[in-house]
Design a protein around this motif. Sequence first.
Motif, mmCIF file in Angstrom:
data_model
loop_
_atom_site.group_PDB
_atom_site.id
_atom_site.type_symbol
_atom_site.label_atom_id
_atom_site.label_comp_id
_atom_site.label_asym_id
_atom_site.label_seq_id
_atom_site.Cartn_x
_atom_site.Cartn_y
_atom_site.Cartn_z
ATOM 1 N N GLU A 13 1.226 -1.629 -0.017
ATOM 2 C CA GLU A 13 -0.321 0.173 -0.173
ATOM 3 C C GLU A 13 0.240 1.748 -0.222
ATOM 4 O OE1 GLU A 13 -0.216 -2.861 1.779
ATOM 5 O OE2 GLU A 13 -2.233 -3.420 1.793
ATOM 6 N N TYR A 14 2.124 0.615 0.479
ATOM 7 C CA TYR A 14 2.531 2.642 0.749
ATOM 8 C C TYR A 14 3.600 2.659 -0.447
ATOM 9 C CZ TYR A 14 0.769 1.883 5.621
ATOM 10 O OH TYR A 14 0.407 1.314 6.636
ATOM 11 N N SER A 40 -2.746 -2.379 9.763
ATOM 12 C CA SER A 40 -3.668 -1.111 9.758
ATOM 13 C C SER A 40 -3.840 -0.250 8.627
ATOM 14 C CB SER A 40 -1.034 0.270 9.968
ATOM 15 O OG SER A 40 -0.953 -0.447 10.645
ATOM 16 N N THR A 41 -4.099 -0.916 7.885
ATOM 17 C CA THR A 41 -4.458 -0.464 6.137
ATOM 18 C C THR A 41 -5.665 -0.220 5.769
ATOM 19 O OG1 THR A 41 -4.582 -2.807 5.325
ATOM 20 C CG2 THR A 41 -2.457 -1.194 5.088
ATOM 21 N N TRP A 42 -6.486 -0.573 6.664
ATOM 22 C CA TRP A 42 -7.974 -0.290 6.817
ATOM 23 C C TRP A 42 -8.457 0.651 5.136
ATOM 24 C CZ3 TRP A 42 -11.606 -0.108 11.857
ATOM 25 C CH2 TRP A 42 -12.826 -0.489 11.464
ATOM 26 N N SER A 43 -7.621 1.587 5.116
ATOM 27 C CA SER A 43 -8.124 3.111 4.173
ATOM 28 C C SER A 43 -8.328 2.661 2.800
ATOM 29 C CB SER A 43 -7.787 4.521 5.094
ATOM 30 O OG SER A 43 -6.726 4.185 4.523
ATOM 31 N N THR A 44 -7.065 1.223 2.814
ATOM 32 C CA THR A 44 -6.862 0.749 1.263
ATOM 33 C C THR A 44 -7.244 -0.076 1.103
ATOM 34 O OG1 THR A 44 -4.574 0.438 2.123
ATOM 35 C CG2 THR A 44 -4.480 1.897 0.995
ATOM 36 N N PRO A 47 -11.513 1.938 1.858
ATOM 37 C CA PRO A 47 -11.862 2.941 1.201
ATOM 38 C C PRO A 47 -12.739 3.594 1.448
ATOM 39 C CG PRO A 47 -11.456 1.787 -0.951
ATOM 40 C CD PRO A 47 -11.481 0.985 -0.216
ATOM 41 N N PRO A 76 -7.084 -4.910 9.941
ATOM 42 C CA PRO A 76 -6.399 -3.870 9.711
ATOM 43 C C PRO A 76 -6.861 -2.843 10.978
ATOM 44 C CG PRO A 76 -8.088 -4.148 8.451
ATOM 45 C CD PRO A 76 -7.898 -5.088 9.426
ATOM 46 N N ALA A 79 -5.271 1.153 12.891
ATOM 47 C CA ALA A 79 -5.770 2.316 12.318
ATOM 48 C C ALA A 79 -7.063 3.178 11.933
ATOM 49 C CB ALA A 79 -4.317 3.213 10.934
ATOM 50 N N VAL A 80 -7.874 3.468 12.565
ATOM 51 C CA VAL A 80 -9.160 3.550 11.734
ATOM 52 C C VAL A 80 -9.198 4.660 10.488
ATOM 53 C CG1 VAL A 80 -10.351 3.268 13.583
ATOM 54 C CG2 VAL A 80 -9.641 5.590 13.761
ATOM 55 N N PRO A 81 -10.268 4.504 9.554
ATOM 56 C CA PRO A 81 -10.156 5.929 8.467
ATOM 57 C C PRO A 81 -10.681 7.164 8.701
ATOM 58 C CG PRO A 81 -11.610 3.331 7.986
ATOM 59 C CD PRO A 81 -10.788 3.570 9.458
ATOM 60 N N ARG A 106 -2.324 6.654 13.989
ATOM 61 C CA ARG A 106 -3.054 5.359 15.541
ATOM 62 C C ARG A 106 -3.388 4.976 15.969
ATOM 63 N NH1 ARG A 106 1.725 3.603 16.672
ATOM 64 N NH2 ARG A 106 3.048 4.976 17.854
#
Lengths: 678, 678, 678
Positions: A13-14, A40-44, A47, A76, A79-81, A106
């Motif tokens: 993702e990064y 940690s990648t909830w927002s990807t 989305p 994930p 960390a929340v989107p 986070r």
Amino acid sequence: MDRILFGAAYYDEYLPTDRTATDMALMRDAHFTVIRIAESTWSTLEPRPGVFDFTHVDRALDAAEAFGLQVVVGTPTYAVPAWLVATYPEVLAVTDATDTPRYGARQIMDITAPAFRLHSERVIRALAERTAGRQHVIGFQVDNETKYYGAASRSVQRGFVRHLREQFGDDLDALNRAYGLDYWSNRVDAWEDFPDVRGTINGSLAAAFDAYRRGLVTEYLGWQAGIVREYARPDQFVTQNFDFDWAPGWSYGVQPSVDHFRAARTVDLAGVDIYHPTQSRLTGKEIAFGGDMARSIKGGANYLVAETQAQGQLGWLPYPGQLRLQAWSHLASGACGVMYWHWHSIHNSFETYWKGVLSHDLEPGPTYEEAGVFGGEVEEHAASITGLRKQNRVAVLVSNEALTALRLFRLETGFMFGESAGYNDVLRRVYDALFELNVEVDFVPFDAPDLGAYEVLLVPALYTAPQSTVDALRRYVQDGGHLVATFRTAVADEHLTVWDDRAPHGLTDVFGVTYNQFSTPDGARLAFRDGFAGGADGAAEVVLELLTPAAGTEVLARYDHPAWSGYAALTRNAFGDGTATYLATLTDLVTVRAVLADLLRDAGVWDWPQDLALAAPTVAVRRGTNGRGRAVTYLLNYSGSPVVLPAPVAGRDVLGARDVTAGQELTVGAWDLVLLED
Amino acid sequence: MDRILFGAAYYDEYLPTDRTATDMALMRDAHFTVIRIAESTWSTLEPRPGVFDFTHVDRALDAAEAFGLQVVVGTPTYAVPAWLVATYPEVLAVTDATDTPRYGARQIMDITAPAFRLHSERVIRALAERTAGRQHVIGFQVDNETKYYGAASRSVQRGFVRHLREQFGDDLDALNRAYGLDYWSNRVDAWEDFPDVRGTINGSLAAAFDAYRRGLVTEYLGWQAGIVREYARPDQFVTQNFDFDWAPGWSYGVQPSVDHFRAARTVDLAGVDIYHPTQSRLTGKEIAFGGDMARSIKGGANYLVAETQAQGQLGWLPYPGQLRLQAWSHLASGACGVMYWHWHSIHNSFETYWKGVLSHDLEPGPTYEEAGVFGGEVEEHAASITGLRKQNRVAVLVSNEALTALRLFRLETGFMFGESAGYNDVLRRVYDALFELNVEVDFVPFDAPDLGAYEVLLVPALYTAPQSTVDALRRYVQDGGHLVATFRTAVADEHLTVWDDRAPHGLTDVFGVTYNQFSTPDGARLAFRDGFAGGADGAAEVVLELLTPAAGTEVLARYDHPAWSGYAALTRNAFGDGTATYLATLTDLVTVRAVLADLLRDAGVWDWPQDLALAAPTVAVRRGTNGRGRAVTYLLNYSGSPVVLPAPVAGRDVLGARDVTAGQELTVGAWDLVLLED
Amino acid sequence: MDRILFGAAYYDEYLPTDRTATDMALMRDAHFTVIRIAESTWSTLEPRPGVFDFTHVDRALDAAEAFGLQVVVGTPTYAVPAWLVATYPEVLAVTDATDTPRYGARQIMDITAPAFRLHSERVIRALAERTAGRQHVIGFQVDNETKYYGAASRSVQRGFVRHLREQFGDDLDALNRAYGLDYWSNRVDAWEDFPDVRGTINGSLAAAFDAYRRGLVTEYLGWQAGIVREYARPDQFVTQNFDFDWAPGWSYGVQPSVDHFRAARTVDLAGVDIYHPTQSRLTGKEIAFGGDMARSIKGGANYLVAETQAQGQLGWLPYPGQLRLQAWSHLASGACGVMYWHWHSIHNSFETYWKGVLSHDLEPGPTYEEAGVFGGEVEEHAASITGLRKQNRVAVLVSNEALTALRLFRLETGFMFGESAGYNDVLRRVYDALFELNVEVDFVPFDAPDLGAYEVLLVPALYTAPQSTVDALRRYVQDGGHLVATFRTAVADEHLTVWDDRAPHGLTDVFGVTYNQFSTPDGARLAFRDGFAGGADGAAEVVLELLTPAAGTEVLARYDHPAWSGYAALTRNAFGDGTATYLATLTDLVTVRAVLADLLRDAGVWDWPQDLALAAPTVAVRRGTNGRGRAVTYLLNYSGSPVVLPAPVAGRDVLGARDVTAGQELTVGAWDLVLLED
């Protein structure tokens, strides 16, 4: 497992471009076996609410499969989107510190918030469903470095009051009495009058609130694990990445916000993150401490170093040799795997300078190369190193409750404010001395059922404990154990109410001492009995209790001080079939080490690693029995200079590929190790 | 202008009685030529909404006219009246730090708030209309020390998001990608979900917000200047009083909250405020730094020192001689005027102990007397000193963006928190070394079109810059320039995304080095090549990058360190027609000075002032060409002991009123100067 | 009273069991005479609104009666119950620091809140009614350590504005002028526009707000005293427990939040709490300072030490001998009683480690035993020690207003922020020097009517005072007094507006000096006139004013400094029938002591205690006349070593039970005393 897990967190993702093939090829070449993804990648991954995008997950999974790498899938939720918070502001935790939290970092959510739980569950289910069927997915990590994040919203507080109500059988008088709420008119005479706990000056209430919130963490991890297990295959493990008290800027001591012993029950495998200084400050202590804890919280099982540093943060770039030595050190403590955080250095955002295996140029560099050397070694020698078990004779009793208590009643101020050494400082002084003596230990909780399994039990600053623990300590000594406790042990009951009988409560006959005066050092030093502690003469630190020994109690040290020279500072008492030693003040590491050395000798647990500790102070010894039942001995040199020593045992020099006889001269290189297998 | 502006801010409003005639007579006697009025005095000028009271303005104007003094009229908007905030609370800026601002101090308003703009405009128009027609009004100052004051209200943030939307062509994916918002789930997938920026941990977003707010300052100054210009005569100038980063407690470095190069375009004349320690800590560096910056932001034009200290704050009371030396120092840097803040010490309120030309007794005292000596001198010698122009061969590239970036990714911690040297510390180390070598410089911004005008270009810690700047640096060297860059240059693009190719991005061939490892010093020192930097051996400070030089690159220094001795610390490379030098660590001022001395010698810009710097370290040399085309040379002695030296050039000793031949013995008195005119 | 009150605060409420009989028996055995009850215990006294529970009060009263102890009843309003705040949130004070106060600590209420007043009155009446009739109740304490707690709610602020309106006769212009509100546009032109005072940068306004709030304390205490007096018998006293500025962590100086001289008028007996370091840091200074103040605020009457430490907080556990010496020291300053806070160490909550007479084991220990020794002594020798009166020849003028002013215009920064020595630091330097010289003093307020009663008057840093005080100082010297003032005296009027004539205002002829320059020390030292201050050569500290002496003024010291050597630092001037000495800088304690020694010699107030101070520096002398009219002399040895000295006077060695002739060798033991009665 028949091989060591070796790998890194991987965030497609990064990355600036799709490099999965390049990266996995590099990993394979470095003998990596596993990556961790998705954490940690909830927002990807999601989305927009309910819209899932598995591009990155699938890409990483496919590439890993293609290059023979296994995968740990992390939920994930760390960390929340932005959309979740924009929609449900209550997801942001109102905390001890603030009523107006802001989005960004986070670990800022209220893990009890229904909107958080609802959306967490949906994304966890979607991810687990997508990935559990992949053959090379070997396990799941639920959340990451979970804590309660200081959450203190109205709903959290109402939960706490409900919990108190149950605990005290709806009896407010009992609560007022147990906590001493009469003081400063804090008495509560109607449940609906319960004030915002965040303002309280009542240590008992504050401690109970923290303990309640540690319980929320256990419940939350169990909840996530339960969801994941609906999808996971029997051969897939569920783990968490437990972390430690972060002080002064690394993995330092017992985690204040999680009860590791209880929380560990929710998972199959203890994951742990261990970060520590390197360069001239690399000592191996944090690796050993974190490892001993991770192993102990799952009853001696092997554990996964789910995160440790590759290049780490600024100032942690390893010297040549250190990265490899660190990785071997984890294995020597019983790790079944070592995973770096993280593969590639991130190019922006926040942790840009917490660098990965690859630097920002994404090319192989010195760190990558050295990781590959380790990878090759563990692949080659897997049979010698997997399945390590310890048979420790010494244990250290640790307590979250005592840690909290000594934040509320600080050692050097007595109040919940002011600069002071804390619980972990005391614990680490003891632990570090043991490490320097090559004494390997297990950690046990205050309610451990089997203290008798250990010949020596160290109890640092167990300020608070229920009567049952006091009784257990008494039985331990009665039955032949060697108990070594420090100042501030058995001071208060489980509600942080100081016992109102003679101190130390319930143990005055066991230790053969009592005291009713204590103070700060005011220049006092320790004056040891002739022949004890070999010339050490440490200054008293932090606190000194003024011990009055009973007849027959051995006084090992008194205070050297104009007013307090009549009082004992270190005593030992024969009680039942054992002995009980009481250290009434903190002192410097050298002196603590000298004291423990003599106590361990007398307790009969002195062995050759302790002799070696004195002869070769930079070489740490770690021992155990490997999966094929052979004794293994690690000699780890935390120094930029090579050390020459006689082989303490005979065996196969696994990395040197030769046989060694006992007493034969061995060289342990700078930042290097020797591994001997029986 | 054919004479030096010399004067003070004058606040009839704050005086206990009407003393205008007394004060103006005293000023006239001290050869003052100008006062500044009205700045900050909104509440006396407009005590009630729409009710104007020109008593003080008129009285000061009339008295000034009567005594032959000129006047600069300041708009009063630096401090808002109580009635404005009582009526429109939104005028108080909600800031990065607080949602509940309080009335009281100056500089607490949201400069974008419509109510503030509406009422500002009314008072500005009223004041300009009243004063512009007065013959002795020579100019207007719009606002004062303007910044954005941390404003972060909903409306400011909405403006910022609208700005991003335009900048990224409404493409959220592009924004997410450019800033790396995927990290820690910070991705934004709907403009309406944009979170409160104040909580962000994303350095790119935080930097963009700061840059946007610097733009608000430029816009605001332009708006005020536009209003004033509707009233001003063509011979009346419009100025602003720019100030600098206030650290540790004086005018220290680049102003973080204003882009001086852009904002300066809104005014005719750069005003500047320069405050600095005196007594045993007077060095001349802040005066030179501030002056070089003020001159540079208007392309080399003379500038007005709109504020500097008379007696200043506690601890700044000048020793005899210092006040005069300071004033001359401003002229030597190219100032066209020196104005004290302020005439009379204020008797109450807040800045009571930031003392003026007169003490609280309002009588002539030592400071007044010494100001008068300077006033007489500049009046007498106006033709020698007005219209000074510089022809500097050396430039220093400065960047607000790099400054912001190194607050978000701090040099010593890598994070947006923690104690660390910052951009201005690096800049000042370089600048101070140049000052101590008597090397006069211009400052240039990252997008300067004419780098080629300089023989040597110093680039301290240019962490972030667009590709175009990287290209310009390459061209500069290619075309024959001597580039000297420090660590942390060309690290990230204009969005603070670290380049993902080899470092330093786009310049590895120019500098002939690359690196992918860096750390903190850990005891490293610089080990210079024999013969370089004349015996200096500074310790590495702050950060060290581990340089790998290419074949052919000169290694001027390596690291003296157990692990890093294989890496270069200072290199020089011939590239195209020029050279490119890279300093990979910070070091002490003496060592930086020694390094720069050798680099400047080799670059061919060494001249007699540099020799003098070594021979007479307390004497600063400043040079230029005056308005009548003659070369002038200032020798300024920042020391309590007189210095004897051979005259470096022949010329007229203007203040000594005699002719001097080159090499003739000259004495520069304690806290005194010699001014030579060709 | 014909015996010394000796006792402790007693909280049956906080004890784990009913121990009243046990405790009272222990007290009786230790010769205790009195307990204080009920203070702080509102929530046990009134667990629910309007429901009173006198269980603890009655139990303590009954037990005390049974064992012959007297009782002081404290109103419980120092700490508010949870139900009160739950019902009326406005009872929690909105403060200077926060708009969102939280419940928990004591002293968090708005003492003006109607709900607080209503409920306070009810509980006070109920308690007074219940207890006033008991014969052994000897007095009442209203509230405890009362202050205004930073209260700054809307209602408090509206009260303040109403107060200003009255003070300035509704004339806003007068207010604007007096406070200098024009500065930074702070002018207020309509009462309804008055901004939240908490944000103000105007020192005059901020000081006025603090003074107003000190007035609220006086009013509140008077209100409580009035209620209690409706119930109290004529033989029952009303007292308050006044406390001092708590810095750095003990009773240090003038209380900023209460005007003790005014507040003391509301009570019959001054109660006071005095806490101080012990062990190696016990000097007797805090005991003497607090005692002199408590005695002075009631015109020389005896005072009650309502609280002082038994074991105290961590680090204050007394060495053997210290507890007794401390108690005697209170009597030597004129106390009529000594009461410990508190009887039993509390087992939980907050002040668990502020330990009482008994430790947590509730058994007699060393502190209890030593208290009993003192109790027996004072019981036996009551006639020698009760009714002590002082006839001091020296006074120190103290000022709450100057204290506040020097927080707003700090000595070392000039601003309301920044690290700086404060008023109490200056006061204590002077006081401590006097203490070390065995000079006993009274304190007088700025408006004392009878300065002429003292031969020497010391005036430390009287920054602000009305013209009438300036006139009184002039008259004092005129009429033959010896005035010794320090820097920053007579700087500003009562509104904190600096006088705009020559400094020191109105006193230039009295002191024979003026100055209009001052700065920070910058390395200056004091250079005394030959023969003055006996070799002392202190460094200047904090601030130095550059004095220009008039002809005829004695210059006792100049500055040793490269720039300021022309200015005087210490001067003395004969004026009228007296002398006026001005010390223009602060310096170290040794130097201040040497200066005062010479000044006191010259003023003719040197006596044998001063000689003894030089001969036996650890022995403090306190003198007075006891209730039966005999001179008593205390020799108090604050040292762990005995001191041998010739008896300074003849008399009865009360504790040694022998007669002593003048000059006879006396030994004052370690941490011991000798009490001589004429």
